[in-house]
Design a protein around this motif. Structure first.
Motif, PDB file in Angstrom:
ATOM      1  N   ILE A  51       0.889  -1.290   0.050  1.00  0.00           N
ATOM      2  CA  ILE A  51      -0.039   0.015   0.184  1.00  0.00           C
ATOM      3  C   ILE A  51       1.161   1.143   0.172  1.00  0.00           C
ATOM      4  CG2 ILE A  51      -1.459   1.395   1.235  1.00  0.00           C
ATOM      5  CD1 ILE A  51      -2.764  -1.252   2.202  1.00  0.00           C
ATOM      6  N   THR A  52       1.689   1.194   0.919  1.00  0.00           N
ATOM      7  CA  THR A  52       2.869   2.376   0.857  1.00  0.00           C
ATOM      8  C   THR A  52       3.507   2.613  -0.257  1.00  0.00           C
ATOM      9  OG1 THR A  52       3.384   1.761   3.313  1.00  0.00           O
ATOM     10  CG2 THR A  52       4.504   3.438   2.419  1.00  0.00           C
ATOM     11  N   PHE A  81       1.178   4.329  -2.743  1.00  0.00           N
ATOM     12  CA  PHE A  81       1.056   5.541  -2.397  1.00  0.00           C
ATOM     13  C   PHE A  81       2.160   6.444  -3.128  1.00  0.00           C
ATOM     14  CE2 PHE A  81       1.456   9.364   0.079  1.00  0.00           C
ATOM     15  CZ  PHE A  81       0.314   9.882   0.540  1.00  0.00           C
ATOM     16  N   ASN A 120      -5.162   6.548  -2.029  1.00  0.00           N
ATOM     17  CA  ASN A 120      -5.025   7.545  -0.942  1.00  0.00           C
ATOM     18  C   ASN A 120      -4.108   8.506  -1.212  1.00  0.00           C
ATOM     19  OD1 ASN A 120      -5.497   6.510   2.204  1.00  0.00           O
ATOM     20  ND2 ASN A 120      -5.838   4.798   1.052  1.00  0.00           N
ATOM     21  N   ASP A 146      -5.407  12.412  -0.929  1.00  0.00           N
ATOM     22  CA  ASP A 146      -4.700  13.603  -0.233  1.00  0.00           C
ATOM     23  C   ASP A 146      -4.356  14.679  -1.029  1.00  0.00           C
ATOM     24  OD1 ASP A 146      -5.017  11.649   1.819  1.00  0.00           O
ATOM     25  OD2 ASP A 146      -2.806  11.343   2.146  1.00  0.00           O
TER      26      ASP A 146
END
Lengths: 334, 334
Positions: free
Chosen positions: A226-227, A230, A259, A263
């Motif tokens: 996930i990171t 991102f 994500n 943001d």
DNA sequence: TTGTAGGCGTTATCAT
DNA sequence: ATGATAACGCCTACAA
């Protein structure tokens, strides 16, 4: 712990009789059966698995080898496997080999040592040496490979989805909606399954006369799906000419992408479309709901396990390859 | 498959010598060692696990019993267990007992039959009979219970978090922010761990002089966490006087709640706060990011597994109870 | 229908 | 430092 001899003594019969009853009574007088059963109950007798295993060569255990440590991406597959394993009265051992060839080999040997009745081998990367070892093992212990690429003459059973044509289809969908600038996040590790997906992406570009732009392709790390998704999305969006759509090799990467875009206040799908791969159950609970390529992982697991049990039951029938269908699932992000 | 005798013959020694070398060479001449090792390599010798297991009584396997089939809620715990199991050179079998007492018992017996070296027992519900059986097993095979409630005189090791006081703390947090009407979604199944959480909710209300309103409490089903959370949130919001905050027994339920509130265009947290429990890794990737009660599931798994290996190594030391700390994690929903 | 006897592959005891 | 031998608990011809 009491043994079969204790039971025999207590029931006043020979251990042969007890053993017969243990393995499905045939030709036993009801009275004897009753006596033995009572003795077993009274002694709370439980047969010794290792002793049975040694004698019969079978352990009613299958091994599931996973490419990395537990994460969201596997649950559906494991669930599919588990249901099947249980239905067959088996128990499964689960372990993560990681992507290191040596560790894969070690675990494989360990499973041979344990004399498991079958092996479900799931790995991203293709290591020729290990494939050869699997073929050798397969002469004794049925093996089913999941989600990997095998040559036609490699006599191993295989279950996978057609990642290439599915990805191509998804890219075509985006192109048809006017997105000609499409980013792609794959993995650093050039594993078989996700490389194939990437090829589908390239094939779609080519078929539509779109020039391949290496800047639009990012390589994420396995350890932090996930990171990683991102961060690579951030890099893509910082390009002088950012993409109008982002495709990812897995849904986990797409969650990261979503994500970042949230943001950064990027409008989805108006400004940027996002397309995952896998259709993990979570997709429809994300905000916005993730459009993705479905490969029904539960089915992958269940099919692979079923195939394995088929081969355990009928080792003489050769290996089989099953390509599972998949489909586009369009939700809110494309 | 070649056996220890084949190796011995080939190396021109007795099987005793080979066996010695297998189990950590002690008092062996280097020349002999070399000969035997070569023979092993040439024959591709792999010892028989079942035979070793029968002889030694140890299998280098631990069993992990889960309360339900694989889902997102477990993977952190499993990950923590896996890391520890691997570090100890063990293999683990994983299976789901479901919440049925009978099946739990069956699996327990199966693990005794297999002579696993330890059992990690994870279950929501407390079945007295099974707890008694666990204590009996524990005389021979170390058992660690996870996330359950045990009486003081039940001599079993236990690892869990203090769900009651953590939930109370979270409810207090909401109350301090003016939310006196708080909904709670628990499970139909009155399992120990989540019942305890619910008690924390009631305790907080009581401590603040808030009347308990049964209409604000809903009971979800185990089988469909997210969907269930969705539906029960809908019912709560349809109340003549809907809650200003919703607490759930698990994050999975909260994900469903979030989805309903989004669809219903309810502003979070202005109109309604949401507070989960568990802090699964996904929380921070949801939109909005879920506020929750953290119990560091990875730690729960790792601690339990470590405790188990401690007991395997030193069976003479008695049982231990470990209550892991937890904390409030305030993100976007409260 | 039931019992006798041997062996599966390993470890462990006791000699040598 | 090495070897002979007896278990471990079970299954399976074969015999009765």
């Amino acid at each position: 712990m009491s043994t079969i001899v204790d039971v025999a003594k207590r029931a006043g019969v020979s251990k042969t009789t007890v053993s017969k009853i243990l393995s499905g009574k045939q030709n036993v007088r009801p009275a004897t059966l009753e006596k033995v059963n009572r003795a077993m109950k009274e002694l709370d007798y439980i047969p010794s698995g290792p002793a049975q295993g040694m004698r019969t060569g079978r352990t009613r255990t299958i091994a599931v080898l996973l490419p990395e440590q537990f994460n969201y991406g596997y649950f559906e597959i494991l669930h599919g496997i588990e249901v099947t394993v249980e239905a067959n009265g088996y128990i499964m051992t689960v372990c993560s080999t990681g992507i290191h060839a040596e560790r894969q080999m070690e675990y494989l040997r360990e499973m041979v040592r344990r004399q498991v009745d079958g092996i479900l081998f799931f790995s991203y990367n293709r290591v020729d040496k290990n494939i050869r070892y699997l073929m050798q093992i397969n002469r004794k212990i049925p093996v089913v490979v999941m989600d990997n690429i095998l040559a036609d003459d490699e006599a191993l059973s295989l279950v996978r989805v057609d990642g290439k044509s599915l990805t191509k289809k998804a890219a075509q969908y985006l192109i048809d909606r006017g997105r000609r600038r499409i980013g792609y996040i794959r993995y650093q590790q050039r594993d078989a399954a996700t490389t194939e997906r990437f090829e589908g992406y390239r094939a779609a570009l080519k078929a539509n006369g779109i020039r391949y732009d290496a800047k639009l392709v990012r390589e994420a790390e396995f350890e932090s799906h996930i990171t990683s998704g991102f961060e690579h999305t951030r890099e893509l969006m910082r390009l002088p000419e950012p993409p109008r759509a982002i495709m990812t090799a897995t849904d986990m990467l797409a969650i990261g992408a979503l994500n970042y875009l949230r943001d950064a206040k990027v409008k989805i799908p108006e400004q940027v479309c996002v397309m995952g791969f896998d259709d993990i159950p979570l997709c429809k609970w994300l905000t916005p709901k993730l459009s993705t390529i479905s490969q029904n992982q539960f089915d992958v697991g269940r099919t692979a396990a079923n195939l394995l049990f088929e081969q355990i039951a009928h080792p003489e029938t050769g290996h089989r390859r099953i390509i599972l269908p998949g489909d586009l699932v369009i939700r809110d992000t494309a």
